[in-house]
Enzyme design. Structure first.
Site, PDB file in Angstrom:
ATOM      1  CB  THR A  10      -0.882   0.038   1.260  1.00  0.00           C
ATOM      2  OG1 THR A  10      -0.031   0.108   2.416  1.00  0.00           O
ATOM      3  CG2 THR A  10      -1.769  -1.189   1.342  1.00  0.00           C
ATOM      4  CE  LYS A  15       4.763   3.002  -4.158  1.00  0.00           C
ATOM      5  NZ  LYS A  15       5.637   4.003  -4.795  1.00  0.00           N
ATOM      6  CB  SER A  16       9.862   5.545  -2.828  1.00  0.00           C
ATOM      7  OG  SER A  16       8.767   5.549  -3.719  1.00  0.00           O
ATOM      8  CG  ASP A  86       9.314   4.152  -6.909  1.00  0.00           C
ATOM      9  OD1 ASP A  86       8.688   3.166  -6.479  1.00  0.00           O
ATOM     10  OD2 ASP A  86       9.393   5.231  -6.300  1.00  0.00           O
ATOM     11  CD  GLU A  87       5.307   6.291  -7.304  1.00  0.00           C
ATOM     12  OE1 GLU A  87       4.242   5.643  -7.279  1.00  0.00           O
ATOM     13  OE2 GLU A  87       5.717   6.932  -6.324  1.00  0.00           O
TER      14      GLU A  87
END
Length: 216
Positions: A10, A15-16, A86-87
């Protein structure tokens, strides 16, 4: 063997930050990587985390071809040991196919990072394709928390603190933005179903009716 890896979670799950950590660890050991992102909060051509870490990245917009970009880089004398994207939820399915070709045809590890579902609890097309193609899917271990303290499993879009469930799938915003602008919040399933954001819960707790119920 090179792999296509999808680190999923989420919002607020780090994550980044993990993407930047992987880049740091590999570059510290003399490896050369190429970093891509799309619609990052810090602006075009940047990969950033909410901890304040930022690095330059290639903006992979609509129509960007990962495989062709890497082939041009390699044939012009460049070298790449790994790729970070990323993203990745914002990528088109065809772009995810290109990343798979980077692994299979060029022998380069590809690490992708993204959230799986949108504010309507539906899979992003990029995330869905990664789930279908990735050699390995890793759930990020940093658990984001709902305002109630439960594990957050759903991403909510808010306008002025109130949750909305209609609109374009991709609208860039961030946590803590000013009222009447688009923001995002992570919620547990129960409070996502009830559309109970932190702001709505705080307002309810301060309302006269709620105070009367509490006093009774």
């Amino acid at each position: 063997m090179p792999e296509l890896v999808f680190f999923a979670g989420t919002m607020d799950c780090g994550k980044s930050t993990l993407a930047l950590q992987i880049q740091h660890n590999r570059s510290a050991r003399g490896l050369s990587g190429m970093i891509f992102t799309r619609n990052d909060r810090a602006g075009e051509g940047r990969l950033s985390s909410r901890l304040g870490l930022v690095t330059e990245a290639v903006e992979a917009g609509e129509g960007f071809d990962f495989h062709a970009h890497l082939v041009r880089h390699l044939t012009s004398g460049g070298h790449t040991d790994y790729v970070i994207a990323d993203e990745a939820q914002f990528l088109a399915p065809g772009q995810v196919d290109q990343l798979a070709c980077v692994v299979d045809d060029l022998g380069i590890d590809v690490f992708t990072f993204g959230i799986t579902t949108d504010f309507r609890t539906r899979l992003f097309p990029g995330s869905q394709r990664l789930i279908e193609l990735a050699d390995r899917i890793e759930s990020l271990q940093v658990e984001a928390l709902c305002w109630c303290g439960a594990r957050a499993t759903h991403n909510a879009r808010t306008v002025g603190g109130e949750m909305v469930v209609e609109g374009e799938q991709v609208v860039v915003g961030d946590v803590g933005v000013a009222a009447e602008t688009v923001g995002y919040e992570v919620l547990c399933r129960r409070h996502h179903r009830e559309r109970m954001t932190g702001a709505v819960a705080r307002a309810a707790a301060l309302s006269p009716d709620m105070l009367q119920v509490t006093s009774d």
